[in-house]
Design an enzyme around this catalytic site. Structure first.
Site, mmCIF file in Angstrom:
data_model
loop_
_atom_site.group_PDB
_atom_site.id
_atom_site.type_symbol
_atom_site.label_atom_id
_atom_site.label_comp_id
_atom_site.label_asym_id
_atom_site.label_seq_id
_atom_site.Cartn_x
_atom_site.Cartn_y
_atom_site.Cartn_z
ATOM 1 N N HIS A 1 0.903 -1.267 0.050
ATOM 2 C CA HIS A 1 -0.115 -0.187 0.028
ATOM 3 C C HIS A 1 0.895 1.219 0.079
ATOM 4 O O HIS A 1 1.503 1.561 1.027
ATOM 5 C CB HIS A 1 -0.976 0.040 1.307
ATOM 6 C CG HIS A 1 -1.722 1.058 1.252
ATOM 7 N ND1 HIS A 1 -3.184 0.882 1.641
ATOM 8 C CD2 HIS A 1 -1.685 2.318 0.879
ATOM 9 C CE1 HIS A 1 -3.697 2.207 1.739
ATOM 10 N NE2 HIS A 1 -2.928 3.166 1.361
ATOM 11 N N HIS B 1 1.588 5.379 -1.870
ATOM 12 C CA HIS B 1 0.974 6.551 -2.593
ATOM 13 C C HIS B 1 2.206 7.159 -3.176
ATOM 14 O O HIS B 1 3.258 7.601 -2.469
ATOM 15 C CB HIS B 1 0.326 7.486 -1.841
ATOM 16 C CG HIS B 1 -0.913 6.964 -1.100
ATOM 17 N ND1 HIS B 1 -2.330 6.999 -1.741
ATOM 18 C CD2 HIS B 1 -1.007 6.443 0.146
ATOM 19 C CE1 HIS B 1 -3.036 6.637 -0.801
ATOM 20 N NE2 HIS B 1 -2.402 6.136 0.503
ATOM 21 N N LYS C 1 -9.183 -0.387 -5.411
ATOM 22 C CA LYS C 1 -9.304 0.361 -4.090
ATOM 23 C C LYS C 1 -10.385 0.988 -4.002
ATOM 24 O O LYS C 1 -10.987 1.897 -4.783
ATOM 25 C CB LYS C 1 -8.154 1.143 -4.143
ATOM 26 C CG LYS C 1 -7.996 2.003 -2.798
ATOM 27 C CD LYS C 1 -7.655 1.259 -1.574
ATOM 28 C CE LYS C 1 -7.980 2.107 -0.301
ATOM 29 N NZ LYS C 1 -6.617 2.827 -0.120
ATOM 30 N N HIS D 1 -10.307 1.146 2.056
ATOM 31 C CA HIS D 1 -10.233 2.384 3.112
ATOM 32 C C HIS D 1 -11.331 2.338 4.090
ATOM 33 O O HIS D 1 -12.456 2.904 3.697
ATOM 34 C CB HIS D 1 -9.923 3.891 2.528
ATOM 35 C CG HIS D 1 -9.579 4.734 3.486
ATOM 36 N ND1 HIS D 1 -8.387 5.462 3.720
ATOM 37 C CD2 HIS D 1 -10.245 5.090 4.705
ATOM 38 C CE1 HIS D 1 -8.416 5.981 4.924
ATOM 39 N NE2 HIS D 1 -9.327 5.870 5.360
ATOM 40 N N HIS E 1 -4.458 -0.551 6.103
ATOM 41 C CA HIS E 1 -4.063 -0.085 7.259
ATOM 42 C C HIS E 1 -5.072 -0.096 8.608
ATOM 43 O O HIS E 1 -5.278 1.161 9.124
ATOM 44 C CB HIS E 1 -3.750 1.571 6.712
ATOM 45 C CG HIS E 1 -4.710 2.353 6.165
ATOM 46 N ND1 HIS E 1 -6.193 2.174 6.350
ATOM 47 C CD2 HIS E 1 -4.708 3.121 4.711
ATOM 48 C CE1 HIS E 1 -6.695 2.851 5.466
ATOM 49 N NE2 HIS E 1 -6.014 3.397 4.394
ATOM 50 N N ASP F 1 1.446 2.566 3.519
ATOM 51 C CA ASP F 1 0.597 3.693 3.330
ATOM 52 C C ASP F 1 1.496 5.079 3.422
ATOM 53 O O ASP F 1 1.225 6.066 3.862
ATOM 54 C CB ASP F 1 -0.361 3.770 4.527
ATOM 55 C CG ASP F 1 -1.483 4.689 4.012
ATOM 56 O OD1 ASP F 1 -1.457 5.190 2.924
ATOM 57 O OD2 ASP F 1 -2.416 5.165 5.001
HETATM 58 C C1 NCD Z 1 -3.450 9.123 2.094
HETATM 59 C C2 NCD Z 1 -3.285 10.077 1.028
HETATM 60 O O1 NCD Z 1 -2.521 10.880 1.486
HETATM 61 O O2 NCD Z 1 -3.221 9.714 -0.037
HETATM 62 N N1 NCD Z 1 -3.625 9.467 3.633
HETATM 63 C C3 NCD Z 1 -3.531 9.042 4.658
HETATM 64 O O3 NCD Z 1 -3.680 9.903 5.653
HETATM 65 N N2 NCD Z 1 -3.185 7.671 4.625
HETATM 66 C C4 NCD Z 1 -4.648 8.282 1.796
HETATM 67 C C5 NCD Z 1 -5.052 7.097 2.515
HETATM 68 O O4 NCD Z 1 -4.603 6.067 2.380
HETATM 69 O O5 NCD Z 1 -6.233 7.442 3.557
HETATM 70 ZN ZN ZN Z 2 -3.324 5.053 1.838
#
Ligand code: NCD
Ligand code: ZN
Length: 368
Positions: free
Chosen positions: A13, A15, A96, A134, A168, A245
């Site tokens: 996971h 970003h 997702k 999520h 998460h 995450d």
């Molecule tokens: C994530 C993001 O910024 O893309 N932020 C977070 O607080 N985890 C998105 C997510 O996974 O909720």
């Molecule tokens: Zn995330």
């Protein structure tokens, strides 16, 4: 024990964003992991086959020479048809689902009560595409994940053949649900595994630890630790994967009024979790958590990339900044988890096992 070697760590996971931020952050993951499951909440979102393939190319270009496999996801939309999903199937590891308005770029998310959600869940079940979620409601922020458990339970029972990944997880309740339904799996982040709400705001406010779901209580953290260390059961331990995450936001978007949610932990994710496992003499569990469980759950394999860590102190960077292009707006500056703090372990080297490379070729990301 002063040296450990992890076989093909996977971050299930992450970003990466797009553009300059992507170019800047991808190498931190690509050098320490063999592969990662990439989240689709970019701007614009990844909601079709063409965008997904283009996004994968953008990530691969940013990896340069690193051996690294990006596993792609689509952003759950109720408009998806069975035919469209069938066409994407070979290139998608999971879809997702974001409840609308719950986190970064979730404006295109779904209303959980929308009956069309289940139509798409039906297609995914038929096509064997895992559902990544999520799992938070829009209720009181400390109870959002707990309140979402009813939805997970409903789907787990109604679609027993659908693999559901609770992303998460942050609560003891989620650990219970994980133990109840054979088709439910989970990712755990380094920050939820190691920290609590006290780290976020018990003393001074630490905006770089603000994320969704929020860090929780010491009891919740203890439940997550028991889960990943295999203290609850071996069977349960095999259902949980590392998903960092890692969610970078520019420093000025975190240190302000209305700061963004997300912890950028990619640079120190592995060194941060190693002590928990080493101190309890749980190295097989560490290997399963960072790689083997994900391979079994998603039915994937990667090049055998070895990551060697040494017990050696390092001070984490206070910030990471870089000029990634010629224009003024191409300076990227982010603050990583553990900024300016001492970590006891560090990644020393990585290599691809030449013997196994001959026999293990990366398979297409076809989930079983
Ligand atoms: C994530 C993001 O910024 O893309 N932020 C977070 O607080 N985890 C998105 C997510 O996974 O909720
Ligand atoms: Zn995330």
């Amino acid at each position: 024990m002063d040296r450990i070697v992890l076989d093909s760590p996977l971050d299930m996971h992450v970003h990466f964003r797009t553009g300059n931020m992507l170019k800047f952050v991808v190498p931190y993951t690509a050098c320490n992991f063999a592969g990662a499951m990439v989240m689709p909440n970019t701007d614009p979102i990844i909601d079709n086959h063409y965008a997904l393939c283009r996004y994968r190319e953008e990530i691969k270009a940013a990896c340069k020479d690193a051996f690294f496999e990006p596993y792609m996801t689509l952003y759950f939309q109720t408009s998806y048809t069975r035919q469209m999903l069938e066409e994407c199937r070979q290139d998608v590891l999971a879809i997702k689902l974001y409840p609308r308005g719950i986190t970064t770029n979730s404006g295109h998310g779904v209303l959980i009560s929308d009956p069309e959600v289940e139509t798409v869940l039906g297609y995914m079940t038929e096509l064997g595409i895992p559902l990544s979620v999520h799992g938070e409601t829009d209720g009181y922020v400390m109870r959002r994940e707990r309140e979402f458990m009813r939805t997970y339970e409903r789907w787990a029972v109604k679609y027993p053949k659908l693999k559901i990944i609770m992303e998460h997880i942050s609560t003891a309740e989620a650990v219970n649900v994980l133990g109840t339904y054979p088709n439910v799996f989970a990712t755990v982040t380094p920050h939820h595994l190691l920290m609590t709400t006290d780290d976020l705001c018990g003393d001074m406010l630490r905006p770089h630890l603000f994320c969704k779901p929020l860090l929780k209580s010491p009891e919740d953290r203890a439940a997550l630790q028991a889960l990943v260390l295999g203290e609850l059961s071996d069977e349960l331990q095999r259902k949980v994967m590392l998903g960092t995450d890692s969610a970078p936001h520019a420093k000025n978007k975190k240190e302000c009024d209305c700061g963004c949610a997300g912890v950028f932990n990619a640079p120190y994710a592995l060194p941060s979790i190693v002590p928990l496992f080493v101190e309890k003499d749980k190295l097989p569990e560490l290997q399963r958590f960072v790689s083997d469980n994900a391979k079994a759950i998603y039915g994937i394999d990667t090049l055998p990339k070895m990551v060697e860590l040494h017990r050696e102190s390092q001070r984490a960077n206070a910030f990471l900044g870089h000029l990634v292009g010629p224009k003024d707006d191409s300076y990227v500056c982010v603050v990583p988890m553990y900024a300016d703090q001492i970590l006891r372990w560090r990644v020393r080297k990585t290599w691809v096992d030449p013997v196994r490379t001959k026999v293990v070729l990366p398979k297409s990301p076809l989930a079983k």
